[in-house]
Design a protein around this motif. Structure first.
Motif, PDB file in Angstrom:
ATOM      1  N   ALA A  45      -1.193  24.107 -17.499  1.00  0.00           N
ATOM      2  CA  ALA A  45      -2.257  25.281 -17.732  1.00  0.00           C
ATOM      3  C   ALA A  45      -2.148  25.862 -19.074  1.00  0.00           C
ATOM      4  O   ALA A  45      -3.087  26.186 -19.839  1.00  0.00           O
ATOM      5  N   MET A  46      -0.781  26.039 -19.542  1.00  0.00           N
ATOM      6  CA  MET A  46      -0.706  26.794 -20.845  1.00  0.00           C
ATOM      7  C   MET A  46      -1.407  25.816 -21.770  1.00  0.00           C
ATOM      8  O   MET A  46      -2.007  26.339 -22.831  1.00  0.00           O
ATOM      9  N   ILE A  47      -0.815  24.523 -21.761  1.00  0.00           N
ATOM     10  CA  ILE A  47      -1.372  23.576 -22.894  1.00  0.00           C
ATOM     11  C   ILE A  47      -3.255  23.447 -22.915  1.00  0.00           C
ATOM     12  O   ILE A  47      -3.695  23.657 -23.836  1.00  0.00           O
ATOM     13  N   THR A  48      -3.518  23.460 -21.748  1.00  0.00           N
ATOM     14  CA  THR A  48      -5.156  23.203 -21.566  1.00  0.00           C
ATOM     15  C   THR A  48      -5.813  24.310 -21.626  1.00  0.00           C
ATOM     16  O   THR A  48      -6.912  24.445 -22.364  1.00  0.00           O
ATOM     17  N   HIS A  49      -5.397  25.714 -21.216  1.00  0.00           N
ATOM     18  CA  HIS A  49      -6.259  26.816 -21.117  1.00  0.00           C
ATOM     19  C   HIS A  49      -5.954  27.871 -22.237  1.00  0.00           C
ATOM     20  O   HIS A  49      -6.747  28.380 -22.740  1.00  0.00           O
ATOM     21  N   PHE A  68       4.528  33.344 -16.740  1.00  0.00           N
ATOM     22  CA  PHE A  68       5.169  32.755 -15.362  1.00  0.00           C
ATOM     23  C   PHE A  68       4.508  31.662 -14.571  1.00  0.00           C
ATOM     24  O   PHE A  68       5.006  30.655 -14.420  1.00  0.00           O
ATOM     25  N   SER A  69       3.364  32.030 -14.358  1.00  0.00           N
ATOM     26  CA  SER A  69       2.376  30.817 -13.157  1.00  0.00           C
ATOM     27  C   SER A  69       1.324  30.528 -13.835  1.00  0.00           C
ATOM     28  O   SER A  69       0.606  30.985 -14.800  1.00  0.00           O
ATOM     29  N   SER A  70       0.770  29.149 -13.366  1.00  0.00           N
ATOM     30  CA  SER A  70      -0.305  28.688 -13.722  1.00  0.00           C
ATOM     31  C   SER A  70      -1.591  29.449 -13.187  1.00  0.00           C
ATOM     32  O   SER A  70      -2.695  29.427 -14.038  1.00  0.00           O
ATOM     33  N   ASP A  71      -1.579  30.356 -12.071  1.00  0.00           N
ATOM     34  CA  ASP A  71      -2.531  31.091 -11.753  1.00  0.00           C
ATOM     35  C   ASP A  71      -2.752  32.140 -12.862  1.00  0.00           C
ATOM     36  O   ASP A  71      -4.175  32.659 -13.293  1.00  0.00           O
ATOM     37  N   THR A 128      14.953  29.871 -15.907  1.00  0.00           N
ATOM     38  CA  THR A 128      13.451  29.420 -16.238  1.00  0.00           C
ATOM     39  C   THR A 128      12.587  30.575 -16.177  1.00  0.00           C
ATOM     40  O   THR A 128      12.475  31.421 -15.022  1.00  0.00           O
ATOM     41  N   LEU A 129      11.699  30.908 -17.087  1.00  0.00           N
ATOM     42  CA  LEU A 129      10.690  31.860 -17.096  1.00  0.00           C
ATOM     43  C   LEU A 129       9.251  31.497 -16.946  1.00  0.00           C
ATOM     44  O   LEU A 129       8.392  32.369 -17.031  1.00  0.00           O
ATOM     45  N   LEU A 130       8.956  30.178 -16.781  1.00  0.00           N
ATOM     46  CA  LEU A 130       7.695  29.516 -16.481  1.00  0.00           C
ATOM     47  C   LEU A 130       7.699  28.223 -15.576  1.00  0.00           C
ATOM     48  O   LEU A 130       8.702  27.392 -15.759  1.00  0.00           O
TER      49      LEU A 130
END
Length: 274
Positions: free
Chosen positions: A122-126, A81-84, A113-115
């Protein structure tokens, strides 16, 4: 000892996707399912009507409670869902050496939308660098690579881009590729190998939760000690039966049948039926 599996994902109160689909799949494939809930959704087969995120510190409290007590054999992530939440989960999972299957859930079957948009980076980086296996469908792969995928050559190119983001392997789900007359998924390795898995296409609208179920089945197979090829073959068989032996529940995109795989094994007298 029975393997322990963990899903980190959103709750689907309609029972067809998310945490609920994952736990049903884990159970059917004889693993003990545990869960960390990242968001609550008010949804049914007609769509997602509301979403409430779980605070990231409580997501980590759940995750710590599981990892501090259970010997988890494999983990999957779904809707984060969120970057946090993505950053917090990634930081905690960096401390573990557990196979991680990432289903990059972004959009529900009904289009919700679920993201959050800012969570993509954040998903790509972390998160993606931690993945043992990444399991995108075509729309998700398009979002992650910022490319258009309409042909099998496009699939190959997108997989190469995704591998550069850090996952050990990519299973590109081919259900959206018209060029494929069968439902063909392709597993890409960093060394250039590609394995293909094909099954008959099923004409049905009842496909809610197929991505969650497929990645959960892979997770269960890995937890049980299957190699990646074996785990994907089992997951492919599991989802084929789940789609083809429909339940006819709800008035929209109905859920798949998580009982179907084991029912089929029992009918054949297979001693491996669970």
């Amino acid at each position: 000892m029975i393997p322990v599996t963990l899903t980190i994902a959103g709750s689907d109160c309609g029972g067809g996707a998310g945490i609920q689909a994952d736990l049903k799949t884990f159970q059917e494939l004889q693993t003990f399912g545990t869960s960390v809930i990242t968001a609550l959704t008010a949804q049914n087969t007609l769509g997602v009507h509301d979403v409430q995120a779980v605070p990231s510190d409580f997501v980590i409290a759940q995750l710590n409670a599981i990892l501090d007590d259970f010997d988890v054999s494999a983990i999957k992530t779904g809707m984060l869902f969120s970057s946090d939440i993505i950053r917090a989960v990634s930081e905690r999972l960096q401390q573990e050496k557990i196979p991680l299957i990432i289903d990059p859930v972004m959009i529900a079957k009904g289009g919700a939308t679920l993201l959050k948009t800012e969570a993509m980076d954040a998903m790509i980086t972390h998160l993606l660098p931690l993945a043992t296996i990444l399991t995108p469908n075509i729309p998700e792969a398009e979002q992650l690579t910022n490319t258009k995928i309409t042909t099998i050559d496009d699939v190959h190119q997108a997989a190469a881009l995704l591998l550069q983001m850090g996952p050990e392997m990519i299973i590109m789900k081919g259900g959206h590729i018209a060029e494929d007359h069968a439902a063909t998924d392709r597993l890409y390795f960093k060394d250039g190998r590609v394995l293909t898995y094909s099954s008959q296409r099923i004409a049905t609208k009842d496909t809610h939760g197929t991505g969650c179920t497929f990645s959960a089945a892979i997770t269960a197979g890995i937890a049980y000690g299957l190699n990646v090829d074996e785990a994907i073959k089992q997951a492919k068989d599991f989802i084929f039966h789940a789609i083809s032996d429909g339940l006819g529940i709800g008035h929209g995109h109905g859920p798949t049948n998580h009982f179907a795989f084991n029912n089929a094994l029992r009918k054949t007298g297979d001693p491996d039926a669970h």
